[in-house]
Write an enzyme that holds these catalytic residues in place. Sequence first.
Site, PDB file in Angstrom:
ATOM      1  N   GLU A   1      -4.641   2.343  -4.419  1.00  0.00           N
ATOM      2  CA  GLU A   1      -3.187   2.414  -4.350  1.00  0.00           C
ATOM      3  C   GLU A   1      -2.588   1.159  -3.712  1.00  0.00           C
ATOM      4  O   GLU A   1      -1.448   1.172  -3.250  1.00  0.00           O
ATOM      5  CB  GLU A   1      -2.741   3.652  -3.551  1.00  0.00           C
ATOM      6  CG  GLU A   1      -3.158   3.661  -2.109  1.00  0.00           C
ATOM      7  CD  GLU A   1      -4.530   4.316  -1.886  1.00  0.00           C
ATOM      8  OE1 GLU A   1      -4.789   4.721  -0.752  1.00  0.00           O
ATOM      9  OE2 GLU A   1      -5.310   4.438  -2.856  1.00  0.00           O
TER      10      GLU A   1
ATOM     11  N   ASP B   1       0.859  -1.191   0.000  1.00  0.00           N
ATOM     12  CA  ASP B   1       0.000   0.000   0.000  1.00  0.00           C
ATOM     13  C   ASP B   1       0.893   1.237   0.000  1.00  0.00           C
ATOM     14  O   ASP B   1       1.882   1.306   0.748  1.00  0.00           O
ATOM     15  CB  ASP B   1      -0.909   0.004   1.227  1.00  0.00           C
ATOM     16  CG  ASP B   1      -1.872   1.185   1.190  1.00  0.00           C
ATOM     17  OD1 ASP B   1      -2.835   1.127   0.396  1.00  0.00           O
ATOM     18  OD2 ASP B   1      -1.639   2.149   1.952  1.00  0.00           O
TER      19      ASP B   1
END
Length: 552
Positions: free
Chosen positions: A444, A401
């Site tokens: 993301e 992440d």
Amino acid sequence: MAAWHYSATAYAVFVTSALGRGNGPSEMQSERWIMDTAERWYIGVRGSAYALFAVLGWVLSAQQLTDLALPLVAALGVFTLANIGIVVMRWRGRTSFRETLLWVAPFDLIWLGLLVFAMHAFEDPALPALLAMPVFYAFLLRRRRAWYVAAGAAVTYAIGHIAATGSDGEASLVFVALKSATILFVGSVSAAWASSYERRERTLESERGEKSDLTEELQRRLTELQALSQITEIIHSSLDFDRVGKLVLEILVKVLAIPSCAIFVIDKQKAETIFSASIGIQGGHFPSEPRGIEAVEDVYVADGHFTCESLLDHPMTMVVFCAPAESTEKLHEQDRLVLQAVASELVVAVENSQLYKLTRRLAITDELTALNNYRYLQQRLDEEIERAKRYGKDLSFLMLDVDDFKQFNDINGHLAGDAALAELGRVLRSTVREVDVVARYGGEEFSVILPETDAAGAFVVAEKIREAVSVHPFGGDDTQGPAQITVSVGLATFPTHAQDKEALLREADDALYRAKTSGKDRVRSPASGRTAYGQGPADVPDADTAERSYTE
């Protein structure tokens, strides 16, 4: 003697009618069959003529007509000489039966003339032979030569009678003239009828040949249509056209009767071969970046045995067919139409196949980063876990992440954020092995599947990724220059941390959460701290050992 006259006449008519009519099946009515049959009849009749001379000799002896013996002996001598000539010529095999007949005809006319001279007072026993002779020749010789034989027979009969009787009244001369005219008439009519019969036979034979050729051509066209239908069905039976290309060529070589061939579909704009297949070509190879038909010819015409021709030339696509030169020269116009039809189907099929491949690729590819998408990730994760279970191997899973990505977007803008995610995808691909699967999990978040990699190896890979991202310059705004981003990584290993896919995903997500909450820009394993090497991060082996485990 009258009985002999009538029986001989009937025998002559029977022989000649048998020759003209024929008694075999229609396919036996050929020139060779007629000649063989005629030769057998001819030899039989000449053999029977010796019996005639024996009967005549017995009659003359009984009647004590010794003054007629000399012409009969002369006739027998000429006849025997002719027979000897026939035997010699036919035995040596240098002359045909027709040539033999032409050679022996003058001798036959001489001995028949002597027979007419000797037997003029006995009801014309030679007349049947003189009638039959032009009829027989009419069926075996050309029309003009048959007329010559008929005229010779008529003149021979007239000379024989006149030489024997002199000019004994006008009535006798009239009868001789009528009989001579009858011989000439019968010969002429027979020659005309035989010529007409021959023309009809030639016409029928020509029509039979045309019918046979037409039937063969229709059968060939039907075979080509069936093959074209079969090829079309094969081409459109699968969107993965690479698997059916060779089947198409196998049908083509059978229909076109060619030993080998190759076919290319060339993208003219990209200057590359988008499809190629060959059959029966030993050691052939395909050009990887041809610029047209000339590039293909460089490969297949180098030895002078192959020739290539364009079947279809569209602005964007070209179809090239290559085959042995001697085979392409024998192709008919209809064969080329079949090839062009196949080429058209090929172009459509290849375009459909490319569209299908593109659709499949888009279905499993993330549009922004060009990485595998979530759907493909789930599919591959199922497959890899099953493979790890089957072979007793480890399987590791990384969950990444981007740290503070919302802040990056707020500062640099969403376009810069999209560019940063795409660049991050390239960094991830360049850091892992080819067998590893990199995917965009969503937003993301990214994931990496590491086949045959234990927890220690996964930790090394995760650290490499974290370090590579932290030092890589990502595009920011124009005022501040390149920006930096970091990632947090959570890892889990099957079967060390989880026994199924759901548990593996959950453990990796928990590890990612620990990395986030413990300061970000770091790698964490599951909360239990269990690894293949002990309890907790402190027990993870040194980097060199883990690196060797991962690369091996």
